[in-house]
Design a protein around this motif. Structure first.
Motif, PDB file in Angstrom:
ATOM      1  N   CYS A   1       0.760  -1.280  -0.036  1.00 54.69           N
ATOM      2  CA  CYS A   1      -0.152   0.056   0.041  1.00 54.69           C
ATOM      3  C   CYS A   1       0.920   1.215  -0.045  1.00 54.69           C
ATOM      4  CB  CYS A   1      -0.824  -0.138   1.171  1.00 54.69           C
ATOM      5  SG  CYS A   1      -2.172   1.314   1.373  1.00 54.69           S
ATOM      6  N   GLU A   2       1.697   1.412   0.962  1.00 54.88           N
ATOM      7  CA  GLU A   2       2.818   2.488   0.897  1.00 54.88           C
ATOM      8  C   GLU A   2       3.989   1.888   1.498  1.00 54.88           C
ATOM      9  OE1 GLU A   2       3.010   6.696   3.485  1.00 54.88           O
ATOM     10  OE2 GLU A   2       1.351   5.587   3.673  1.00 54.88           O
ATOM     11  N   VAL A   3       5.138   2.516   0.917  1.00 55.57           N
ATOM     12  CA  VAL A   3       6.570   2.289   1.493  1.00 55.57           C
ATOM     13  C   VAL A   3       6.969   3.164   2.769  1.00 55.57           C
ATOM     14  CG1 VAL A   3       8.896   2.169   1.059  1.00 55.57           C
ATOM     15  CG2 VAL A   3       7.215   1.677  -0.839  1.00 55.57           C
ATOM     16  N   LYS A   4       7.074   2.790   3.764  1.00 54.28           N
ATOM     17  CA  LYS A   4       7.490   3.369   5.052  1.00 54.28           C
ATOM     18  C   LYS A   4       9.076   3.763   4.898  1.00 54.28           C
ATOM     19  CE  LYS A   4       3.184   3.381   6.748  1.00 54.28           C
ATOM     20  NZ  LYS A   4       2.443   4.608   6.921  1.00 54.28           N
ATOM     21  N   SER A   5       9.756   2.677   4.663  1.00 56.54           N
ATOM     22  CA  SER A   5      11.552   2.996   4.672  1.00 56.54           C
ATOM     23  C   SER A   5      11.828   1.903   3.824  1.00 56.54           C
ATOM     24  CB  SER A   5      12.008   2.764   6.047  1.00 56.54           C
ATOM     25  OG  SER A   5      11.795   1.427   6.740  1.00 56.54           O
ATOM     26  N   LEU A   6      13.187   2.254   3.341  1.00 54.76           N
ATOM     27  CA  LEU A   6      13.957   1.232   2.551  1.00 54.76           C
ATOM     28  C   LEU A   6      15.282   1.585   2.944  1.00 54.76           C
ATOM     29  CD1 LEU A   6      13.821  -0.880   0.280  1.00 54.76           C
ATOM     30  CD2 LEU A   6      14.505   1.253  -1.503  1.00 54.76           C
ATOM     31  N   LYS A   7      16.158   0.365   3.449  1.00 56.90           N
ATOM     32  CA  LYS A   7      17.583   0.522   3.847  1.00 56.90           C
ATOM     33  C   LYS A   7      18.121  -0.551   3.439  1.00 56.90           C
ATOM     34  CE  LYS A   7      15.865   1.684   8.485  1.00 56.90           C
ATOM     35  NZ  LYS A   7      15.825   1.087  10.209  1.00 56.90           N
ATOM     36  N   ASP A   8      19.443  -0.165   2.991  1.00 57.91           N
ATOM     37  CA  ASP A   8      20.285  -1.042   2.330  1.00 57.91           C
ATOM     38  C   ASP A   8      20.830  -2.374   3.508  1.00 57.91           C
ATOM     39  OD1 ASP A   8      22.331   0.123   4.090  1.00 57.91           O
ATOM     40  OD2 ASP A   8      23.434   0.995   2.518  1.00 57.91           O
ATOM     41  N   GLU A   9      21.680  -3.075   3.035  1.00 49.58           N
ATOM     42  CA  GLU A   9      22.256  -4.114   3.962  1.00 49.58           C
ATOM     43  C   GLU A   9      22.986  -3.862   5.226  1.00 49.58           C
ATOM     44  OE1 GLU A   9      25.172  -3.985   0.687  1.00 49.58           O
ATOM     45  OE2 GLU A   9      23.338  -4.352   0.472  1.00 49.58           O
ATOM     46  N   ASN A  10      23.377  -2.335   5.148  1.00 46.62           N
ATOM     47  CA  ASN A  10      24.072  -2.054   6.245  1.00 46.62           C
ATOM     48  C   ASN A  10      23.311  -1.252   7.351  1.00 46.62           C
ATOM     49  OD1 ASN A  10      26.734  -3.069   5.409  1.00 46.62           O
ATOM     50  ND2 ASN A  10      26.780  -1.014   3.887  1.00 46.62           N
ATOM     51  N   GLY A  11      21.997  -1.249   7.088  1.00 45.11           N
ATOM     52  CA  GLY A  11      20.864  -0.381   7.670  1.00 45.11           C
ATOM     53  C   GLY A  11      20.974   0.873   7.504  1.00 45.11           C
ATOM     54  N   PHE A  12      21.424   1.422   6.259  1.00 43.20           N
ATOM     55  CA  PHE A  12      21.132   2.804   5.999  1.00 43.20           C
ATOM     56  C   PHE A  12      20.203   3.150   5.213  1.00 43.20           C
ATOM     57  CE2 PHE A  12      25.849   2.564   6.913  1.00 43.20           C
ATOM     58  CZ  PHE A  12      25.954   3.383   8.045  1.00 43.20           C
ATOM     59  N   LYS A  13      19.333   4.254   5.354  1.00 45.78           N
ATOM     60  CA  LYS A  13      18.220   4.554   4.496  1.00 45.78           C
ATOM     61  C   LYS A  13      18.736   4.839   3.060  1.00 45.78           C
ATOM     62  CE  LYS A  13      14.737   6.050   7.831  1.00 45.78           C
ATOM     63  NZ  LYS A  13      13.665   7.074   8.142  1.00 45.78           N
ATOM     64  N   VAL A  14      17.944   4.237   2.238  1.00 45.85           N
ATOM     65  CA  VAL A  14      18.319   4.545   0.693  1.00 45.85           C
ATOM     66  C   VAL A  14      17.234   5.278  -0.048  1.00 45.85           C
ATOM     67  CG1 VAL A  14      18.582   3.074  -1.484  1.00 45.85           C
ATOM     68  CG2 VAL A  14      19.546   2.246   0.885  1.00 45.85           C
ATOM     69  N   SER A  15      17.620   6.346  -0.866  1.00 46.53           N
ATOM     70  CA  SER A  15      16.611   7.168  -1.688  1.00 46.53           C
ATOM     71  C   SER A  15      15.901   6.132  -2.563  1.00 46.53           C
ATOM     72  CB  SER A  15      17.206   8.221  -1.970  1.00 46.53           C
ATOM     73  OG  SER A  15      18.191   7.965  -2.845  1.00 46.53           O
ATOM     74  N   TYR A  16      14.722   6.243  -2.876  1.00 47.41           N
ATOM     75  CA  TYR A  16      14.196   5.551  -4.030  1.00 47.41           C
ATOM     76  C   TYR A  16      13.286   6.274  -4.893  1.00 47.41           C
ATOM     77  CZ  TYR A  16      10.463   5.487  -0.488  1.00 47.41           C
ATOM     78  OH  TYR A  16       9.419   5.653   0.378  1.00 47.41           O
ATOM     79  N   LYS A  17      12.821   5.739  -5.896  1.00 48.98           N
ATOM     80  CA  LYS A  17      11.804   6.415  -6.771  1.00 48.98           C
ATOM     81  C   LYS A  17      10.730   5.377  -6.917  1.00 48.98           C
ATOM     82  CE  LYS A  17      11.518   9.577 -10.230  1.00 48.98           C
ATOM     83  NZ  LYS A  17      12.441  10.377 -11.156  1.00 48.98           N
ATOM     84  N   LEU A  18       9.524   5.552  -6.769  1.00 47.35           N
ATOM     85  CA  LEU A  18       8.221   4.753  -6.686  1.00 47.35           C
ATOM     86  C   LEU A  18       7.614   4.720  -8.093  1.00 47.35           C
ATOM     87  CD1 LEU A  18       7.043   2.856  -4.518  1.00 47.35           C
ATOM     88  CD2 LEU A  18       5.467   4.690  -4.160  1.00 47.35           C
ATOM     89  N   TYR A  19       7.322   3.498  -8.722  1.00 47.97           N
ATOM     90  CA  TYR A  19       6.750   3.524 -10.023  1.00 47.97           C
ATOM     91  C   TYR A  19       5.649   2.460  -9.797  1.00 47.97           C
ATOM     92  CZ  TYR A  19      10.767   5.556 -12.345  1.00 47.97           C
ATOM     93  OH  TYR A  19      12.062   6.500 -12.368  1.00 47.97           O
ATOM     94  N   PRO A  20       4.730   2.757 -10.711  1.00 51.05           N
ATOM     95  CA  PRO A  20       3.433   1.907 -10.729  1.00 51.05           C
ATOM     96  C   PRO A  20       3.526   0.217 -10.351  1.00 51.05           C
ATOM     97  CG  PRO A  20       3.136   3.314 -12.766  1.00 51.05           C
ATOM     98  CD  PRO A  20       4.677   3.373 -12.104  1.00 51.05           C
ATOM     99  N   ASP A  21       4.907  -0.170 -10.643  1.00 51.88           N
ATOM    100  CA  ASP A  21       4.712  -1.720 -10.266  1.00 51.88           C
ATOM    101  C   ASP A  21       6.160  -2.072  -9.801  1.00 51.88           C
ATOM    102  OD1 ASP A  21       6.004  -1.379 -12.796  1.00 51.88           O
ATOM    103  OD2 ASP A  21       5.055  -2.958 -13.930  1.00 51.88           O
ATOM    104  N   TYR A  22       6.985  -1.324  -9.660  1.00 51.71           N
ATOM    105  CA  TYR A  22       8.363  -1.594  -8.757  1.00 51.71           C
ATOM    106  C   TYR A  22       8.672  -0.171  -8.171  1.00 51.71           C
ATOM    107  CZ  TYR A  22      10.390   0.867 -13.110  1.00 51.71           C
ATOM    108  OH  TYR A  22      10.732   1.678 -14.083  1.00 51.71           O
ATOM    109  N   ILE A  23       9.935  -0.591  -7.308  1.00 57.66           N
ATOM    110  CA  ILE A  23      10.660   0.689  -6.568  1.00 57.66           C
ATOM    111  C   ILE A  23      11.999   0.658  -7.439  1.00 57.66           C
ATOM    112  CG2 ILE A  23      11.827   1.394  -4.719  1.00 57.66           C
ATOM    113  CD1 ILE A  23       9.435  -0.344  -3.183  1.00 57.66           C
ATOM    114  N   LEU A  24      12.509   1.619  -7.626  1.00 57.64           N
ATOM    115  CA  LEU A  24      13.868   1.918  -8.547  1.00 57.64           C
ATOM    116  C   LEU A  24      14.872   2.503  -7.222  1.00 57.64           C
ATOM    117  CD1 LEU A  24      15.652   1.493 -10.859  1.00 57.64           C
ATOM    118  CD2 LEU A  24      14.984   3.866 -11.359  1.00 57.64           C
ATOM    119  N   ALA A  25      15.747   1.708  -6.936  1.00 62.38           N
ATOM    120  CA  ALA A  25      16.924   2.090  -5.826  1.00 62.38           C
ATOM    121  C   ALA A  25      18.182   1.533  -6.369  1.00 62.38           C
ATOM    122  CB  ALA A  25      16.403   1.606  -4.637  1.00 62.38           C
TER     123      ALA A  25
END
Length: 189
Positions: free
Chosen positions: A83-107
């Motif tokens: 429904c909604e992305v709350k957070s996206l983190k990399d394998e080290n636990g750092f927040k990652v910027s991302y771009k939301l598309y209709p059927d995927y997330i680009l990061a």
């Protein structure tokens, strides 16, 4: 929470004693095809209420680890209906910027930990259970919402407004902030 208990309570609210005593709701009466149809209609109204609570009031959250392909995290690879992305983190636990598309997330990256809210799956079996939103939503609140949806769809608008008010008041109390409100100290000018 059991679906049959919510539907029994809804039948009580709507004055449907004939449905309340059906064997599907642990009663002693076998159902006719018309009663079974009305029970299925109530289940669909419960689904509407269940989804409304999850999307508008108290989100259901899920955290999982995902792999991206070419920097894309495809929604169909997630275990729940996003429904909604709350957070996206990399394998080290750092927040990652991302771009939301209709059927995927680009990061940028390969391994991610994503926390997102999701819509619940459609309830199909009266004898099953449903998510209780971390004990914030009671059977009574779901029954209010189910009665509201039933009345709106059936054209009983005056009754629907009563159930809507009861549902919204109850859900806002349960989803609201429960900590003490601190006001700034007074100052004299």
């Amino acid at each position: 929470m059991e679906i049959k208990n919510i539907l029994k309570l809804t039948c009580l609210f709507l004055g449907k004693e004939n449905l309340e005593n059906l064997t599907e709701l642990d009663g002693s009466q076998t159902s006719t095809s018309a009663e079974q149809k009305e029970l299925n209609f109530l289940l669909r109204c419960l689904n509407l209420t269940y989804s409304e609570i999850a999307s508008d009031y108290i989100p259901l959250l899920k955290t999982e680890n995902v792999l991206s392909t070419n920097g894309k995290i495809v929604f169909s690879n997630l275990s729940k209906n996003l429904c909604e992305v709350k957070s996206l983190k990399d394998e080290n636990g750092f927040k990652v910027s991302y771009k939301l598309y209709p059927d995927y997330i680009l990061a940028e990256g390969k391994n991610f930990e994503i926390t997102y809210s999701y819509l619940p799956e459609t309830l199909t079996n009266i004898s099953s259970t449903l998510e209780d939103f971390s004990k914030k939503v009671s059977e009574k609140i779901l029954a209010y919402g189910t009665a509201m949806e039933y009345c709106f769809i059936s054209g009983l608008y005056d009754d629907a407004q009563i159930w809507e008010r009861r549902f919204k008041d109850a859900i806002l109390v349960r989803s609201g902030k429960k900590t003490e409100i601190k006001l700034p100290k007074r100052r004299w000018i």
